[in-house]
Design an enzyme around this catalytic site. Structure first.
Site: not given
Length: 357
Positions: A116, A120, A189, A191-192, A228, A257
């Site tokens: 994925n 967010f 994450s 993805n940021t 996390k 994560n």
């Protein structure tokens, strides 16, 4: 209850994964509005022998749902009806944001995994907080003292620069803390852009210090706070995080994560390259997640909480994590493959394992 893998293969496997997730989540919420929730609770409610006390909170089961499934607090009560001991909502950011362009969710069925790059996507803390507050009394009415615990996972808004990240996290904390049983600071994450740089100790220390103080102030009590981390941290960096958690008196760590690694996958490499960037979750993460858990448990004081997540599919997996020192265990990706009675099956397996011991 084992019909779901066939149902998934026939109905969902050919569908866009994000659309399938949205439909599945709507069906779970629909069960609540049709009166099926009372029946579900009788089937799925964890046995009292599974109750555990962690961070001063009473969990009906050590197994819970990881952040990512309910990003906006729309289905907390409906998910609780499925037997999870806790539901972690989020990741929620200080400002609303649409997330990354679609497509951004990809199944690796052969690997029982998902990639994925959602980014967010959520309605922002101001919109989500009232939904979670509204769910709390519903849980109390349905479950009484043994209600599932509600965690809230917070992250950085994409458009906010790294130098302003602390203030952005604080904005989310002020809105959300009073609605939470515990909170998690997500700095892991992939993805940021730049987010994982906040895992560096010199960036992490002021962030966790500020969020911890604001969470306690906003909630009017001590708010259990965890951080996390990514499975891609070097072992020495995991040790540094453990030392910082100890130094700050933080309540614990959520590990781990998603990963940016793509090694050891069964899915053909061309398809993986076609899917592109993003975090990999699911069964391939199991070994590294377990390694990080064991490393943290050996480095942290006994009173520090470790929530283990990554590659958890079965009651045996949950039992293994508990034996390795996890206080709580979470899953998510297997939920997509196993269906709505997954948590109930795990709880039954945990009860059998407990009885055998």
């Amino acid at each position: 209850m084992r019909f779901y893998p066939t149902f998934f293969r026939v109905v969902f496997s050919g569908m866009d994964p994000e659309k399938a997730h949205q439909i599945g989540f709507r069906l779970i919420r629909l069960a609540e509005t049709t009166g099926a929730s009372a029946v579900l609770r009788r089937i799925t409610r964890p046995h009292p022998s599974l109750q555990c006390r962690v961070m001063g909170l009473d969990f009906p089961s050590p197994f819970g749902l990881a952040a990512g499934f309910d990003k906006e607090g729309h289905g907390v009560a409906a998910l609780a009806d499925l037997g999870f001991g806790h539901i972690e909502v989020g990741t929620i950011t200080g400002q609303a944001q649409p997330g990354n362009p679609k497509p951004r969710l990809f199944r690796l069925v052969e690997d029982r995994a998902v990639i994925n790059r959602m980014g967010f996507n959520n309605d922002g803390a101001t919109a989500v907080a009232p939904r979670i507050r509204a769910a709390r009394p519903v849980l109390s009415r349905r479950f009484g003292r043994s209600r599932p615990i509600v965690g809230i996972n917070i992250g950085k808004t994409k458009v906010v620069e790294l130098e302003d990240a602390v203030q952005d996290y604080l904005a989310g904390t002020r809105e959300l803390a009073a609605a939470a049983d515990y909170m998690v600071v997500n700095v892991s994450s992939p993805n940021t852009p730049g987010l994982r740089l906040l895992q560096g100790i010199e960036s992490l220390r002021p962030l966790l210090t500020a969020v911890g103080a604001e969470a306690d102030r906003s909630a009017g009590r001590h708010m259990p706070l965890l951080v996390k981390i990514a499975p891609d941290l070097a072992d020495s960096d995991v040790d540094d995080v453990a030392a910082l958690v100890t130094e700050l008196g933080l309540d614990g760590v959520v590990a781990t994560n998603t990963t940016i690694e793509r090694t050891g996958l069964v899915t053909v490499p061309d398809r993986i390259r076609e899917y592109g960037a993003g975090g990999l979750s699911g069964a391939p993460l199991k070994a590294r997640s377990l390694e990080v858990l064991r490393r943290l448990r050996s480095a942290l004081p006994k009173e520090s909480t470790v929530i283990s997540v990554g590659g958890v599919e079965t009651a045996a997996d949950v039992t293994e994590r508990l034996h390795a020192g996890a206080d709580l265990v979470q899953g998510y990706t297997a939920f997509l493959y196993e269906g709505p009675f997954w948590a109930a099956r795990i709880n039954r397996g945990l009860r059998k394992a407990l009885a055998a011991r």
